[in-house]
Design an enzyme around this catalytic site. Structure first.
Site, PDB file in Angstrom:
ATOM      1  N   ASN A  61      20.663  35.561  11.009  1.00  0.00           N
ATOM      2  CA  ASN A  61      19.675  35.979  10.005  1.00  0.00           C
ATOM      3  C   ASN A  61      18.823  34.790   9.611  1.00  0.00           C
ATOM      4  O   ASN A  61      19.301  33.666   9.475  1.00  0.00           O
ATOM      5  CB  ASN A  61      20.323  36.662   8.795  1.00  0.00           C
ATOM      6  CG  ASN A  61      21.404  35.868   8.116  1.00  0.00           C
ATOM      7  OD1 ASN A  61      22.094  35.081   8.751  1.00  0.00           O
ATOM      8  ND2 ASN A  61      21.572  36.065   6.826  1.00  0.00           N
ATOM      9  N   CYS A  72      17.095  40.145   9.968  1.00  0.00           N
ATOM     10  CA  CYS A  72      18.552  40.204  10.185  1.00  0.00           C
ATOM     11  C   CYS A  72      18.923  39.591  11.536  1.00  0.00           C
ATOM     12  O   CYS A  72      18.112  39.548  12.475  1.00  0.00           O
ATOM     13  CB  CYS A  72      19.024  41.648  10.200  1.00  0.00           C
ATOM     14  SG  CYS A  72      18.841  42.524   8.652  1.00  0.00           S
ATOM     15  N   GLU A  74      20.865  40.797  13.829  1.00  0.00           N
ATOM     16  CA  GLU A  74      20.897  41.747  14.951  1.00  0.00           C
ATOM     17  C   GLU A  74      19.530  41.866  15.615  1.00  0.00           C
ATOM     18  O   GLU A  74      19.399  41.851  16.840  1.00  0.00           O
ATOM     19  CB  GLU A  74      21.327  43.144  14.466  1.00  0.00           C
ATOM     20  CG  GLU A  74      22.723  43.207  13.906  1.00  0.00           C
ATOM     21  CD  GLU A  74      22.802  42.920  12.408  1.00  0.00           C
ATOM     22  OE1 GLU A  74      22.042  42.059  11.926  1.00  0.00           O
ATOM     23  OE2 GLU A  74      23.639  43.552  11.753  1.00  0.00           O
ATOM     24  N   CYS A 112      22.185  47.127   8.913  1.00  0.00           N
ATOM     25  CA  CYS A 112      21.259  47.926   8.102  1.00  0.00           C
ATOM     26  C   CYS A 112      20.578  48.990   8.977  1.00  0.00           C
ATOM     27  O   CYS A 112      20.645  48.948  10.215  1.00  0.00           O
ATOM     28  CB  CYS A 112      20.211  47.015   7.447  1.00  0.00           C
ATOM     29  SG  CYS A 112      18.917  46.460   8.578  1.00  0.00           S
ATOM     30  N   CYS A 115      18.049  47.759  11.689  1.00  0.00           N
ATOM     31  CA  CYS A 115      18.697  47.196  12.892  1.00  0.00           C
ATOM     32  C   CYS A 115      19.287  48.304  13.757  1.00  0.00           C
ATOM     33  O   CYS A 115      19.231  48.237  14.989  1.00  0.00           O
ATOM     34  CB  CYS A 115      19.772  46.185  12.500  1.00  0.00           C
ATOM     35  SG  CYS A 115      19.077  44.645  11.860  1.00  0.00           S
TER      36      CYS A 115
END
Ligand code: THU
Length: 156
Positions: A61, A72, A74, A112, A115
């Protein structure tokens, strides 16, 4: 009226039950947490993407004082992987989070919605499921496909 019930299959593994490739992926994600830039939340997330040829790409992140400008782990990892290796399918994605108390053992890290949407599109792009490993201190939640983490995802 009728009710639509959606089931999400998640397997819960102990770390020693993962195969060697999956273990390596979770270790790469954990290692990546140390490269996160999270001065505002102090919540350090690492993501490791496994490509079909065995290449591992990591992301973390990246926060910003203008909060929504950050990203983020991911999506950082997936966008980097797809930028560098646009022809290589993504096989798996491991996510680890570390806060001031270490790798969180209260819960496994859960991505989230944004993502998840990107994961689902990456699956569709390559026509192959992405195995998602959500890592906690003791256990790993494994979804065989990102789409099971985002039923009824947006598409047009
Ligand atoms: N974060 C991630 O990188 N991945 C997740 O799955 C959840 C949240 C980041 C965003 C922000 O930098 C920090 O964690 C706290 O929300």
């Amino acid at each position: 009226m009728k009710t639509l019930t959606i089931e999400t299959p998640i397997k819960v593994y102990a770390y020693d039950e993962l195969n060697t490739e999956e273990r390596k992926l979770t270790e790469s994600a954990l290692e990546a947490t140390h490269r996160s830039y999270a001065p505002y939340s102090n919540f350090h997330v690492g993501a490791a993407v496994l490509l079909e040829d065995g290449t591992i790409v990591t992301g973390t992140n990246q926060e910003n004082v203008a909060y929504p400008s950050g990203l983020c782990a991911e999506r950082t990892a997936l966008f980097y992987a797809n930028s560098q290796y646009p022809d290589k399918a993504v096989k798996a994605l491991a996510i680890v989070a570390r806060d001031v108390d270490g790798v969180t053992n209260r819960y496994v890290i859960s991505p989230c919605g944004a993502c998840r949407q990107v994961m689902v599109e990456t699956e569709k792009r390559f026509g192959k499921p992405i195995k998602v490993l959500l890592c906690g201190a003791e256990e790993v939640y494994v979804a065989e496909s990102a789409s099971s983490l985002l039923p009824l995802s947006f598409e047009f």
